[in-house]
Every structure is written in structure tokens, then in C-alpha cells.
Design a protein around this motif. Structure first.
Motif, PDB file in Angstrom:
ATOM      1  N   LEU A 106      21.461  65.591  15.319  1.00 22.41           N
ATOM      2  CA  LEU A 106      20.658  65.211  14.154  1.00 22.41           C
ATOM      3  C   LEU A 106      21.498  64.623  13.028  1.00 22.41           C
ATOM      4  CD1 LEU A 106      18.152  68.210  13.980  1.00 22.41           C
ATOM      5  CD2 LEU A 106      17.828  65.956  15.020  1.00 22.41           C
ATOM      6  N   ASP A 107      22.748  64.297  13.312  1.00 21.82           N
ATOM      7  CA  ASP A 107      23.631  63.689  12.314  1.00 21.82           C
ATOM      8  C   ASP A 107      23.466  62.167  12.378  1.00 21.82           C
ATOM      9  OD1 ASP A 107      25.779  62.615  10.843  1.00 21.82           O
ATOM     10  OD2 ASP A 107      26.996  64.375  11.197  1.00 21.82           O
ATOM     11  N   ALA A 108      22.649  61.636  11.490  1.00 23.36           N
ATOM     12  CA  ALA A 108      22.348  60.198  11.515  1.00 23.36           C
ATOM     13  C   ALA A 108      23.596  59.356  11.290  1.00 23.36           C
ATOM     14  CB  ALA A 108      21.295  59.869  10.458  1.00 23.36           C
ATOM     15  N   LEU A 156      16.280  59.667  10.314  1.00 24.71           N
ATOM     16  CA  LEU A 156      16.082  59.450   8.888  1.00 24.71           C
ATOM     17  C   LEU A 156      14.600  59.315   8.521  1.00 24.71           C
ATOM     18  CD1 LEU A 156      19.014  56.973   8.147  1.00 24.71           C
ATOM     19  CD2 LEU A 156      18.863  59.372   7.498  1.00 24.71           C
ATOM     20  N   ARG A 157      13.798  58.814   9.459  1.00 26.97           N
ATOM     21  CA  ARG A 157      12.377  58.618   9.164  1.00 26.97           C
ATOM     22  C   ARG A 157      11.520  59.827   9.532  1.00 26.97           C
ATOM     23  NH1 ARG A 157      10.559  52.599  10.992  1.00 26.97           N
ATOM     24  NH2 ARG A 157      11.008  53.437  13.064  1.00 26.97           N
ATOM     25  N   ALA A 158      12.135  60.839  10.123  1.00 27.09           N
ATOM     26  CA  ALA A 158      11.380  62.041  10.504  1.00 27.09           C
ATOM     27  C   ALA A 158      10.823  62.726   9.259  1.00 27.09           C
ATOM     28  CB  ALA A 158      12.278  62.996  11.272  1.00 27.09           C
ATOM     29  N   PRO A 159       9.629  63.308   9.364  1.00 29.22           N
ATOM     30  CA  PRO A 159       9.053  64.017   8.206  1.00 29.22           C
ATOM     31  C   PRO A 159      10.007  65.115   7.731  1.00 29.22           C
ATOM     32  CG  PRO A 159       7.430  63.774   9.961  1.00 29.22           C
ATOM     33  CD  PRO A 159       8.749  63.353  10.537  1.00 29.22           C
ATOM     34  N   PRO A 204      18.812  53.264   4.772  1.00 26.90           N
ATOM     35  CA  PRO A 204      19.495  52.106   4.177  1.00 26.90           C
ATOM     36  C   PRO A 204      18.989  50.803   4.777  1.00 26.90           C
ATOM     37  CG  PRO A 204      20.962  53.301   5.671  1.00 26.90           C
ATOM     38  CD  PRO A 204      19.718  54.121   5.552  1.00 26.90           C
ATOM     39  N   PRO A 205      18.810  49.768   3.953  1.00 27.09           N
ATOM     40  CA  PRO A 205      18.350  48.469   4.476  1.00 27.09           C
ATOM     41  C   PRO A 205      19.218  47.948   5.615  1.00 27.09           C
ATOM     42  CG  PRO A 205      18.352  48.462   2.080  1.00 27.09           C
ATOM     43  CD  PRO A 205      19.014  49.738   2.497  1.00 27.09           C
ATOM     44  N   ALA A 206      20.526  48.225   5.551  1.00 29.21           N
ATOM     45  CA  ALA A 206      21.442  47.729   6.582  1.00 29.21           C
ATOM     46  C   ALA A 206      21.099  48.284   7.952  1.00 29.21           C
ATOM     47  CB  ALA A 206      22.882  48.069   6.227  1.00 29.21           C
ATOM     48  N   LEU A 222      13.676  44.161   4.586  1.00 28.23           N
ATOM     49  CA  LEU A 222      13.434  43.450   3.329  1.00 28.23           C
ATOM     50  C   LEU A 222      12.714  44.351   2.324  1.00 28.23           C
ATOM     51  CD1 LEU A 222      12.398  40.026   4.869  1.00 28.23           C
ATOM     52  CD2 LEU A 222      14.429  40.449   3.483  1.00 28.23           C
ATOM     53  N   GLN A 223      11.780  45.165   2.811  1.00 28.66           N
ATOM     54  CA  GLN A 223      11.088  46.099   1.919  1.00 28.66           C
ATOM     55  C   GLN A 223      12.069  47.119   1.349  1.00 28.66           C
ATOM     56  OE1 GLN A 223       7.914  47.723   4.310  1.00 28.66           O
ATOM     57  NE2 GLN A 223       6.559  45.971   3.977  1.00 28.66           N
ATOM     58  N   ALA A 224      12.939  47.643   2.225  1.00 28.42           N
ATOM     59  CA  ALA A 224      13.915  48.644   1.769  1.00 28.42           C
ATOM     60  C   ALA A 224      14.900  48.046   0.767  1.00 28.42           C
ATOM     61  CB  ALA A 224      14.668  49.219   2.968  1.00 28.42           C
ATOM     62  N   ALA A 225      15.195  46.752   0.935  1.00 23.72           N
ATOM     63  CA  ALA A 225      16.128  46.072   0.026  1.00 23.72           C
ATOM     64  C   ALA A 225      15.434  45.516  -1.211  1.00 23.72           C
ATOM     65  CB  ALA A 225      16.845  44.943   0.767  1.00 23.72           C
ATOM     66  N   ASN A 226      14.111  45.713  -1.291  1.00 23.85           N
ATOM     67  CA  ASN A 226      13.325  45.222  -2.435  1.00 23.85           C
ATOM     68  C   ASN A 226      13.404  43.699  -2.556  1.00 23.85           C
ATOM     69  OD1 ASN A 226      11.586  45.631  -4.634  1.00 23.85           O
ATOM     70  ND2 ASN A 226      13.280  45.687  -6.092  1.00 23.85           N
ATOM     71  N   VAL A 227      13.199  43.031  -1.419  1.00 23.60           N
ATOM     72  CA  VAL A 227      13.257  41.569  -1.384  1.00 23.60           C
ATOM     73  C   VAL A 227      11.939  41.021  -0.850  1.00 23.60           C
ATOM     74  CG1 VAL A 227      14.368  39.554  -0.327  1.00 23.60           C
ATOM     75  CG2 VAL A 227      15.745  41.504  -1.065  1.00 23.60           C
ATOM     76  N   THR A 228      11.428  40.015  -1.524  1.00 19.70           N
ATOM     77  CA  THR A 228      10.241  39.298  -1.059  1.00 19.70           C
ATOM     78  C   THR A 228      10.648  37.872  -0.730  1.00 19.70           C
ATOM     79  OG1 THR A 228       8.777  40.630  -2.462  1.00 19.70           O
ATOM     80  CG2 THR A 228       7.917  38.531  -1.628  1.00 19.70           C
ATOM     81  N   LEU A 229      10.347  37.425   0.482  1.00 19.56           N
ATOM     82  CA  LEU A 229      10.692  36.053   0.853  1.00 19.56           C
ATOM     83  C   LEU A 229       9.864  35.081   0.022  1.00 19.56           C
ATOM     84  CD1 LEU A 229      10.985  36.259   4.749  1.00 19.56           C
ATOM     85  CD2 LEU A 229      12.772  36.468   3.025  1.00 19.56           C
TER      86      LEU A 229
END
Length: 305
Positions: A121-123, A152-155, A166-168, A194-201
Motif C-alpha cells: 500500500l506504499d504508493a 491514492l484514489r481509494a476511499p 499528483p498530476p504527474a 489536466l484537472q489535477a493540474a488546474n489546466v483548461t485547454l
């Protein structure tokens, strides 16, 4: 400070080397946590001299070596710890990261595989394993990145905070899906990145707004996906948007050159390749593109040059 006092008392109360070494280790950790790094280094070293096979002081010495910008020395200390405590997760991960940084891929792979097996469980460990596998096993890298993403996305557990992805990480998963020809899956991951990085194309007539250069890398890779999806106009628009923000972005000029060439615009392709050379004289990829274009137009002497 209380720990420091107790450990110092324990050190002076015995002549037993093992007990004194353990006390030194605790004293070193206390100095370490107080930011007194020189004292910590001296005490850790004393612990090692008292009992050379005592591994824990090497962890502190490895951390201090990293802090001082000495990766090889740090790696030697973490490896010393692993000789006596082969299951130490922190040492396994540190050794894996350092071996990767020092281009020792086999050792990095060995230690990071053990680390992920010991703590599934160590991402962070899965991400570092994926970074090694990218060079030798693309499906394995995709699997490791996906495992990290799932963790990381687990509840969150009751009362726990949701972990931030992280966006990366989204970007890396998207790139590997694209390399595997899984374009739909790649597009979904780029949307998340892009959503995680707060970017809109940007739409037509809009300017691209980026919070940092990392976001630029995500947009560049998204443009490459447009190319893979046979949407060159959308790809070119993104490359040009990036160049409006980062005029020295050589890779954008080179992708534009290749796209222009595929569209039959050889003059436009040559212009972009020359711009790349203006930004980075002698750039081998730019020279290769120009040579290719010269051969297409049967300018053999120019191509040879």
C-alpha cells in the motif's frame, strides 16, 4: 531534549558496547531532530565504531549524506543497513531511488520490488518502481503506476483525509497507455491530469494559462495524443500555444516540423526545424529532421552536411 538527556545517561551508565551504541543512536536521532546535524553525524559514527554490525545509525548517516548532496555515500550507508536489516522499508526505498538516480537499474529494481512486496500500500514505492520499469518493461511500468493510482484514489479510512493524486502520475499513466495504442484510456487519464493540474485547454482564440512548467509537459503530451488520434490541427494549436508561453520549447518546434511535413508543408517543416536550431544550436534531433527534409527534396549535399 528529554530523549537526549535519557540517552546520554544510559550511555554513561554502562560499558557494554551494544548498549552504548544504541544510546549513541538515540542521541544522534535527538540531535538530528533538533537540526544539529554535525553533532548527529559524529554520534552516529561513534555508534558504528562501537558496534560495526549495528545497522540503524547508517540510516541517520544516509539521511545526512543525502542532505549534504552525497548520493553515493548515502547509498553506501543505506546498503549497510540492509545488510543487517534486509526488510527495512525506508532503506529499501532510499536505496532503490538512489540506485535509479545513479543509473544502477538492476539494483533499483531489486530493492523496489522487495519494498512493494513488503508494503503493497506504499504508493511512493510503486511510483518509483514504475520509473525503473519504464526503461525495461512498459506493461510492468503501467501496472505499477496504476497500482499507485488505485492506492491514492481509494476511499479514505473513517476519519482519514483523502490522498491527493499528483498530476504527474495521471500524466505518466496516460503516456504509457498512448504508447500501448490504448488511445481512449490515454485520453481519460490526460483529462484527469489536466484537472489535477488546474489546466483548461484553450478554445479557438483563447490563450493557454498554465500554473507551472510541469503543466506544460502534460499539455505537450496531450498534443502528442492528438497526433496519435490523427487530429493534427488540434495538436499544432496546442504546440503553438505552448510556444507562446515558452518560446524556447525545442520539442514543440520539432513536433510542429514533423506535423507540417506529414501535411505536405515541407517549407513550414523546415522553418520549424530551423527555429529549433536557433534555440538549441547543434540539437541532434533538429539536425536529423532537417536532413530528412533535405533528402525528401533531393538536396543531397545539404542533407549530408
Amino acid at each position: 531534549e528529554k530523549v537526549l538527556t535519557l540517552a546520554q545517561t544510559s550511555f554513561h551508565a554502562t560499558e557494554d558496547p551494544q548498549t552504548r551504541a544504541e544510546s549513541c543512536y538515540l542521541i544522534g536521532r535527538a540531535y538530528h531532530s533538533l537540526g544539529q546535524y554535525d553533532q548527529a553525524r559524529t554520534i552516529y559514527s561513534t555508534a558504528v565504531s562501537l558496534v560495526p554490525e549495528f545497522g540503524l545509525p547508517h540510516h541517520g548517516l544516509g539521511q545526512l549524506a543525502l542532505r549534504s548532496g552525497q548520493p553515493k555515500q548515502a547509498l553506501a550507508h543505506f546498503n549497510s543497513l540492509l545488510e543487517t536489516n534486509p526488510d527495512n522499508l525506508q532503506a529499501l526505498k532510499a536505496s532503490g531511488s538512489l540506485n535509479l538516480a545513479l543509473a544502477r537499474k538492476d539494483k533499483a529494481l531489486e530493492h523496489l520490488k522487495v519494498a512493494t512486496a513488503r508494503d503493497p500500500l506504499d504508493a511512493d514505492a510503486w511510483i518509483e518502481l514504475a520509473e525503473v520499469l519504464e526503461r525495461v518493461d512498459t506493461p510492468g511500468a503501467l501496472s505499477a503506476y496504476t497500482r499507485a493510482l488505485d492506492i491514492l484514489r481509494a476511499p479514505p479510512s473513517k476519519g482519514g483525509a483523502r490522498k491527493e493524486v499528483p498530476p504527474a502520475l495521471y500524466n505518466n499513466v496516460a503516456v504509457l497507455h498512448m504508447a500501448a495504442g490504448e488511445l481512449e484510456a490515454s485520453e481519460k487519464m490526460f483529462t484527469q491530469a489536466l484537472q489535477a493540474a488546474n489546466v483548461t485547454l484553450p478554445k479557438a482564440g483563447e490563450n493557454l494559462v498554465l500554473p507551472n512548467k510541469e503543466a506544460a509537459n502534460i499539455v505537450f503530451n496531450r498534443a502528442q495524443l492528438f497526433e496519435a488520434m490523427r487530429l493534427p490541427a488540434l495538436a499544432c494549436a496546442l504546440y503553438q500555444s505552448l510556444l507562446s508561453l515558452f518560446p524556447n520549447y525545442v520539442e514543440c518546434h520539432l513536433r510542429l516540423a514533423q506535423t507540417r511535413n506529414q501535411q505536405g508543408d515541407i517549407l513550414g517543416a523546415q522553418t520549424e526545424a530551423k527555429k529549433a536550431l536557433e534555440v538549441s544550436p547543434g540539437h541532434t534531433d533538429a539536425l536529423a529532421v532537417l536532413a530528412q527534409l533535405d533528402m525528401q527534396t533531393q538536396r543531397w549535399e545539404d542533407a549530408r552536411e
